[in-house]
Scaffold this active site. Sequence first.
Site, PDB file in Angstrom:
ATOM      1  N   TYR A  23      44.696 -23.188  87.741  1.00  0.00           N
ATOM      2  CA  TYR A  23      43.575 -23.336  86.812  1.00  0.00           C
ATOM      3  C   TYR A  23      42.490 -24.207  87.434  1.00  0.00           C
ATOM      4  CZ  TYR A  23      41.543 -23.623  82.109  1.00  0.00           C
ATOM      5  OH  TYR A  23      40.731 -23.519  80.999  1.00  0.00           O
ATOM      6  N   SER A  24      41.269 -23.674  87.498  1.00  0.00           N
ATOM      7  CA  SER A  24      40.196 -24.391  88.181  1.00  0.00           C
ATOM      8  C   SER A  24      38.894 -24.309  87.413  1.00  0.00           C
ATOM      9  CB  SER A  24      39.978 -23.833  89.584  1.00  0.00           C
ATOM     10  OG  SER A  24      38.862 -24.446  90.198  1.00  0.00           O
ATOM     11  N   ASN A  25      38.452 -25.441  86.888  1.00  0.00           N
ATOM     12  CA  ASN A  25      37.148 -25.503  86.254  1.00  0.00           C
ATOM     13  C   ASN A  25      36.019 -25.352  87.258  1.00  0.00           C
ATOM     14  OD1 ASN A  25      37.827 -26.151  83.363  1.00  0.00           O
ATOM     15  ND2 ASN A  25      38.973 -27.739  84.422  1.00  0.00           N
ATOM     16  N   GLY A  75      41.406 -24.999  74.381  1.00  0.00           N
ATOM     17  CA  GLY A  75      40.456 -25.912  74.986  1.00  0.00           C
ATOM     18  C   GLY A  75      40.757 -27.342  74.610  1.00  0.00           C
ATOM     19  N   SER A  98      37.716 -25.425  76.750  1.00  0.00           N
ATOM     20  CA  SER A  98      37.916 -24.316  77.685  1.00  0.00           C
ATOM     21  C   SER A  98      37.911 -22.934  77.057  1.00  0.00           C
ATOM     22  CB  SER A  98      39.228 -24.513  78.455  1.00  0.00           C
ATOM     23  OG  SER A  98      39.024 -25.399  79.524  1.00  0.00           O
ATOM     24  N   ALA A 113      36.965 -38.658  90.424  1.00  0.00           N
ATOM     25  CA  ALA A 113      36.620 -39.872  89.680  1.00  0.00           C
ATOM     26  C   ALA A 113      35.155 -39.897  89.248  1.00  0.00           C
ATOM     27  CB  ALA A 113      36.939 -41.107  90.521  1.00  0.00           C
TER      28      ALA A 113
END
Length: 428
Positions: free
Chosen positions: A205-207, A364, A109, A167
């Site tokens: 927190y959002s990827n 990260g 990250s 998933a």
Amino acid sequence: MSQRDFPSDRAVRPRWLRTLTASALAVSLVVAASLPAAAAATPSAAWSGTEAQRAQLQQLARKLVEAGAPGVIVRVDDGRGRPVEIAEQAAWTRRDHLLKAGDEFRMGSNTKTMVATLVLQLVAEGKLALTDPVEKWLPGRVPNGKAITLRMLLNHTGGLSDYTEDAAIRPAMLGRDRRRWTSAKLLAVGVKHDPLFAPGTKWSYSNTGYAAIGAVLERVTGTGLAELVRDRIARPLNLKHTYYATDATWRGSHAHGYELDAAHMPPGVPAEFRHFAGTRHHGHVDVSDNDPGWGGAAGAVVSTTQDWSRFSTALMSGKLLPAAQVAQMRTTVPVDARQPDGPGYGLGIQTGATPCGTFWGHDGGMPGYLTTNLTDRAGSRTATVLISTEFWAEFEADPKIAKAAQALQTAVTCTMFGKPVPTAAHAG
């Protein structure tokens, strides 16, 4: 920030690339905050500069290996002389690779800091605006996209659910799925799930937000992320070992990353997260050759300690961005609403105060690699810690490694600021 401060259901789901709350970066805050300010910040008679720094950090790195970490790399530059560089590894890993301080590794990250820099470069050029709604660039692809701005995506206030919890991504995380995950595909996985909150009302927190940013960058420039990182950051700064990975291939000498094999995995780890692909020996799986592509704009960059130090210095000193954009990057929101004066997240970068000084940076996590990068506000001081296993930070899987990592990270933070290593950390 402690894991205990967050909802208990997070303890049973992996946090890869998803959150800073259990990270080595946050650990430095937890431990340093628990130390008396005088112990962390007041020079002592025993303080003698670089050699003392090196000896103390090397001892703590060795303790971390003794606690179960396959390998550790440390680099600290306090801006006053020759940087301290350390590489320690478990004896059983030497048959795979002799670890060196200059080895490449997965940045996870930390990629977000680089991607945010690309966005801000385009803002400075008038090609993007932080107030642009994502709908402008990705019409129909993000729910409520007219209300979510690029700034919200960059500082994690857009409310998008995180694709790493789906998933469908799990086989790629475990190295068992070699399909290519594009920004568009990762974004599509994330937006299948309901938003977490109304845009701009909270922090999470959002990827997925960074997958959207990756898609925007590609749309605006007509260029892939690998080329953007190369042409706008790596080449101008002569970062010879920094690149956006487009497959599992390494370009230079690299640290091997490991996770415990299924038979040695702690019993609390769910069955679906116990089977990594890779070569097995000494109770571990070598995950080094697993493709990091599922990290995308949220986590696919590879680098070294030296390269990242140069990047951090260039970024914070204004070499990569005009002053106005550096200021925008440093404009933060609280990561915990209950601590409005606590750690904050800006645009691809986090900040927090310790008794030794206020840091800026990121961390990260990706299987086999847990990395923390720190710098000061001016970029004149930098530090990096790599631990070549990441799963101990998932599911609270290894308290022994966690304790040793806390001690090392606290010592690294204070050393970066030119302060004595706290006695409590050194004893840890």
